[in-house]
Design a protein around this motif. Structure first.
Motif, short mmCIF file in Angstrom:
data_model
loop_
_atom_site.label_atom_id
_atom_site.label_comp_id
_atom_site.label_asym_id
_atom_site.label_seq_id
_atom_site.Cartn_x
_atom_site.Cartn_y
_atom_site.Cartn_z
N LEU A 32 1.22 -1.35 -0.26
CA LEU A 32 0.04 0.22 -0.05
C LEU A 32 0.84 1.53 -0.14
CD1 LEU A 32 -2.71 1.46 -0.16
CD2 LEU A 32 -2.05 0.65 2.50
N THR A 34 1.18 5.58 -1.70
CA THR A 34 -0.03 6.33 -1.45
C THR A 34 0.82 7.51 -2.29
OG1 THR A 34 -1.06 8.84 -0.32
CG2 THR A 34 1.61 8.32 0.88
N PRO A 46 3.72 5.54 2.75
CA PRO A 46 2.86 6.43 3.39
C PRO A 46 2.30 7.08 5.11
CG PRO A 46 1.60 4.37 3.19
CD PRO A 46 2.80 3.81 2.77
N GLU A 67 -3.30 9.73 5.04
CA GLU A 67 -2.89 9.66 3.66
C GLU A 67 -3.86 8.06 2.55
OE1 GLU A 67 1.16 9.41 3.19
OE2 GLU A 67 1.11 11.69 4.17
N THR A 68 -3.97 7.15 3.08
CA THR A 68 -4.56 6.17 2.55
C THR A 68 -6.11 5.36 3.18
OG1 THR A 68 -4.02 4.64 4.43
CG2 THR A 68 -2.47 4.75 2.98
N CYS A 108 -9.64 -0.67 6.02
CA CYS A 108 -10.23 0.18 5.39
C CYS A 108 -11.11 0.68 6.02
CB CYS A 108 -10.21 0.46 3.97
SG CYS A 108 -9.92 1.52 2.56
N PRO A 112 -8.85 8.08 1.95
CA PRO A 112 -8.08 9.16 2.63
C PRO A 112 -8.71 10.57 2.41
CG PRO A 112 -6.90 8.56 0.50
CD PRO A 112 -7.89 8.04 0.28
N ALA A 119 -4.99 6.57 -2.48
CA ALA A 119 -4.00 5.54 -2.11
C ALA A 119 -3.87 3.84 -3.08
CB ALA A 119 -5.22 4.75 -1.00
#
Length: 150
Positions: A32, A34, A46, A67-68, A108, A112, A119
């Motif tokens: 993952l 960003t 991130p 950010e995600t 999740c 973001p 993301a």
């Protein structure tokens, strides 16, 4: 001794120490990352700056979420690196002290919340190629090498 990545220190330039916390997040064989649109469009691990009075772990949870959209758990510190750079969004020359953590993406919670961030789940090889900063890339490579040795 903390490794240094990036541009050379400019003699005579004053730098402001800017500590930050960043995460390597792997789930289902994907990483993952960003994407930050401005000031320069780039893919990053991130994370981000630690606010005054904030701990590294609190900052890491906050920054990864902003950010995600993901919450994280099972944190393990991997190490740190320094880089000296100009940060146009703050009009500041910074000595970035980047603490890198391995964490498990847990949930999740939405998109973001940080403007200009999105993301992306990527194949690790693609993430290595796209990460904008040599320090982030070096830590991701190290994590992936450790995974392959197990």
């Amino acid at each position: 001794m903390i490794a240094r990545f990036g541009e050379t220190v400019k003699q005579g330039q004053s730098y402001t120490l800017r500590p930050g916390a960043y995460a390597v997040l792997i789930r289902g064989g994907r990483v993952l990352v960003t994407f930050q649109e401005a000031p320069v469009p780039e893919f990053q691990l991130p994370g981000g700056g630690i606010d005054p009075g904030e701990s590294q772990i609190t900052a890491l949870h906050r920054e990864v979420y902003e950010e995600t959209g993901w919450s994280i758990g099972n944190l393990r510190r991997l190490g740190a690196y320094r880089r000296f750079t100009y940060m146009p969004e703050y009009d500041m020359w910074a000595e970035k002290l980047c603490s890198i953590w391995m964490a498990r993406p847990v949930l999740c919670r939405g998109a973001p919340t940080e403007p200009g961030h999105s993301a992306y789940w990527m194949d690790p090889t693609e993430a290595i190629d796209l990460l904008a900063n040599d320090g982030d890339r070096a830590f991701l490579i190290r994590v992936l090498q450790n995974f392959s040795q197990k």
